[in-house]
Design a protein around this motif. Structure first.
Motif, mmCIF file in Angstrom:
data_model
loop_
_atom_site.group_PDB
_atom_site.id
_atom_site.type_symbol
_atom_site.label_atom_id
_atom_site.label_comp_id
_atom_site.label_asym_id
_atom_site.label_seq_id
_atom_site.Cartn_x
_atom_site.Cartn_y
_atom_site.Cartn_z
ATOM 1 N N MET A 1 0.831 -1.202 0.000
ATOM 2 C CA MET A 1 0.000 0.000 0.000
ATOM 3 C C MET A 1 0.868 1.255 0.000
ATOM 4 S SD MET A 1 -2.814 1.137 2.868
ATOM 5 C CE MET A 1 -3.781 -0.325 2.530
ATOM 6 N N ILE A 2 1.914 1.239 0.816
ATOM 7 C CA ILE A 2 2.826 2.387 0.876
ATOM 8 C C ILE A 2 3.572 2.540 -0.442
ATOM 9 C CG2 ILE A 2 4.914 3.243 2.007
ATOM 10 C CD1 ILE A 2 3.794 1.875 4.593
ATOM 11 N N TRP A 3 4.063 1.436 -0.958
ATOM 12 C CA TRP A 3 4.828 1.482 -2.208
ATOM 13 C C TRP A 3 3.975 2.002 -3.365
ATOM 14 C CZ3 TRP A 3 9.669 1.559 -3.531
ATOM 15 C CH2 TRP A 3 10.039 1.298 -4.855
ATOM 16 N N ASP B 1 3.967 8.112 -4.837
ATOM 17 C CA ASP B 1 3.910 9.410 -5.517
ATOM 18 C C ASP B 1 2.759 10.289 -5.044
ATOM 19 O OD1 ASP B 1 6.150 8.931 -7.158
ATOM 20 O OD2 ASP B 1 4.931 7.798 -8.585
ATOM 21 N N ARG B 2 1.817 9.713 -4.317
ATOM 22 C CA ARG B 2 0.620 10.474 -3.949
ATOM 23 C C ARG B 2 0.767 11.234 -2.637
ATOM 24 N NH1 ARG B 2 -4.735 7.107 -4.131
ATOM 25 N NH2 ARG B 2 -5.527 9.247 -3.899
ATOM 26 N N TYR B 3 1.672 10.777 -1.762
ATOM 27 C CA TYR B 3 1.768 11.365 -0.424
ATOM 28 C C TYR B 3 3.205 11.717 -0.078
ATOM 29 C CZ TYR B 3 -2.895 9.354 -0.164
ATOM 30 O OH TYR B 3 -4.205 9.035 -0.433
ATOM 31 N N ASP B 4 3.335 12.644 0.862
ATOM 32 C CA ASP B 4 4.659 13.046 1.337
ATOM 33 C C ASP B 4 5.171 12.136 2.442
ATOM 34 O OD1 ASP B 4 4.882 15.502 -0.261
ATOM 35 O OD2 ASP B 4 3.207 16.199 0.978
ATOM 36 N N ARG C 1 13.183 -0.821 0.903
ATOM 37 C CA ARG C 1 14.624 -0.528 0.926
ATOM 38 C C ARG C 1 14.908 0.855 0.321
ATOM 39 N NH1 ARG C 1 17.960 -5.105 -1.805
ATOM 40 N NH2 ARG C 1 17.313 -6.184 0.095
ATOM 41 N N ASN C 2 15.776 1.605 1.000
ATOM 42 C CA ASN C 2 16.176 2.945 0.557
ATOM 43 C C ASN C 2 14.986 3.893 0.410
ATOM 44 O OD1 ASN C 2 18.909 2.154 0.299
ATOM 45 N ND2 ASN C 2 18.502 1.349 -1.738
ATOM 46 N N PHE C 3 13.943 3.659 1.189
ATOM 47 C CA PHE C 3 12.745 4.484 1.084
ATOM 48 C C PHE C 3 13.066 5.897 1.549
ATOM 49 C CE2 PHE C 3 8.186 5.472 1.645
ATOM 50 C CZ PHE C 3 7.691 4.862 0.504
ATOM 51 N N ASN C 4 12.814 6.871 0.691
ATOM 52 C CA ASN C 4 13.234 8.231 1.010
ATOM 53 C C ASN C 4 12.083 9.157 1.391
ATOM 54 O OD1 ASN C 4 12.075 8.524 -1.492
ATOM 55 N ND2 ASN C 4 14.001 8.976 -2.564
ATOM 56 N N LYS C 5 11.010 8.540 1.898
ATOM 57 C CA LYS C 5 9.924 9.290 2.525
ATOM 58 C C LYS C 5 9.669 8.675 3.901
ATOM 59 C CE LYS C 5 7.564 10.867 -1.660
ATOM 60 N NZ LYS C 5 6.283 10.931 -2.408
ATOM 61 N N PRO C 6 9.038 9.411 4.809
ATOM 62 C CA PRO C 6 8.821 8.864 6.147
ATOM 63 C C PRO C 6 7.719 7.815 6.191
ATOM 64 C CG PRO C 6 7.853 11.055 5.967
ATOM 65 C CD PRO C 6 8.630 10.828 4.701
ATOM 66 N N PHE D 1 11.209 -1.900 -3.757
ATOM 67 C CA PHE D 1 10.285 -2.776 -3.048
ATOM 68 C C PHE D 1 10.867 -4.185 -3.045
ATOM 69 C CE2 PHE D 1 6.738 -5.732 -2.717
ATOM 70 C CZ PHE D 1 6.047 -5.216 -1.622
ATOM 71 N N VAL D 2 11.153 -4.705 -1.862
ATOM 72 C CA VAL D 2 11.734 -6.042 -1.717
ATOM 73 C C VAL D 2 10.642 -6.983 -1.226
ATOM 74 C CG1 VAL D 2 13.494 -7.432 -0.589
ATOM 75 C CG2 VAL D 2 13.979 -5.045 -1.174
ATOM 76 N N ASP D 3 10.239 -7.914 -2.051
ATOM 77 C CA ASP D 3 9.134 -8.788 -1.677
ATOM 78 C C ASP D 3 9.620 -9.910 -0.763
ATOM 79 O OD1 ASP D 3 6.536 -9.669 -1.555
ATOM 80 O OD2 ASP D 3 6.273 -9.789 -3.714
#
Length: 302
Positions: A68-70, A74-77, A100-105, A196-198
């Motif tokens: 859901m986050i992945w 692009d829709r949320y900060d 991995r390497n997610f650059n949003k909180p 995204f690492v499944d």
């Protein structure tokens, strides 16, 4: 003003008395009704994928949260997950490795008492989570009791206390003052492109070593691809179990050693018992928490 997605999953923070004990009841929208000042922090959108006690959350549901986050990157900060505290550390660790390497909180929070109950920590934890999500934090973290804990170091250490979580084998990533000011202790993560690492591996089990453990229990573990043994202190395998563990390893099962100590790390070079374990093929998990080790296994990293 930043746009933050609140993902409500149930837990104590959303509980009401059911006549059979506390059970999740409040939706994300209802949780926000207790937080009128949120309008000054950010604009919040809500999704309610499920509402359960966190004891009942499955790996499949944790994967659903990560997806859901992945898919909404692009829709949320940023993202805030309202979650039960009992298995929060497992969710935090798995999301840390899946995103991995997610650059949003991605902030996970919960409460020891339900939202709206006198003395509850729910309102403060929720507001703090949105504050952290809006100040430049990147990656997965838990925000509870004025603390920011990176996702792969979160551990619940008390079943009832309000300050129930600690950052294990790492300093706090930040704190939130009573006036709401966020103080981050570490800079934003600098890494590669978000990925995204499944989940690739669910054939594992965790076994806590105790005095006089029946060796036949370890023989039963051959059905699993990977086994985590929670050893004592710096790590090792009791001599009375060495032969059966060696047979387990020779059968193709990978055996990892962690420690039952809350802090510190496994050191298989320090004692002879540790060196014997390493010689037979057991692998040290170093400073990893059990939650982090499980998530690493599930994502195929170790």
């Amino acid at each position: 003003m930043k746009h933050i997605l609140l993902i409500a999953t149930g837990g104590t923070i959303a509980c009401r008395e059911s006549g059979r004990g506390l059970a999740p009841s409040l939706t994300g929208e209802e949780l926000l009704e207790f937080l009128p000042e949120i309008r000054k922090i950010c604009r919040v959108f809500v999704d309610n994928p499920f509402s359960v006690d966190s004891t009942d959350i499955t790996t499949s549901q944790r994967r659903e949260l990560a997806m859901m986050i992945w898919e909404n990157y692009d829709r949320y900060d940023g993202f805030v997950i309202a979650h039960g505290t009992d298995s929060l550390a497992y969710t935090a660790a798995l999301l840390y490795h899946m995103l991995r390497n997610f650059n949003k909180p991605v902030i996970i929070t919960g409460a020891q008492r339900p939202m709206g109950e006198p003395g509850s920590d729910a309102e403060r934890n929720m507001l703090d989570s949105f504050r952290v999500a809006c100040v430049g934090w990147t990656g997965v973290a838990a925000v509870l009791h004025g603390q920011v804990i990176r996702g792969n170091h979160v551990v619940k250490v008390h079943s009832k206390a309000m300050n129930a979580f600690r950052s294990i084998n790492a300093p706090l990533a930040g704190t939130i003052r009573d006036d709401g000011k966020v103080l981050l202790n570490i800079p934003p993560r600098l890494g590669g492109e978000p990925e995204f690492v499944d989940i690739v591996d669910s054939s594992f089990v965790v076994l806590k070593l105790v005095p006089d453990l029946d060796p036949s229990i370890i023989e039963f573990l051959r059905r699993y691809d990977k086994v985590i043994l929670e050893g004592y202190g710096a790590g090792g395998i009791p001599i009375r179990l060495e032969k059966v563990v060696q047979k387990l390893i020779l059968s193709g099962t990978k055996v990892y050693i962690t420690t039952q100590c809350l802090e510190g790390e496994v050191d298989l070079h320090k004692y002879a018992v540790g060196r014997r374990a390493e010689a037979m093929g057991a692998v040290s998990l170093g400073h990893r928490t059990v939650e982090d080790a499980i998530a690493s296994i599930q994502c195929g990293e170790i």
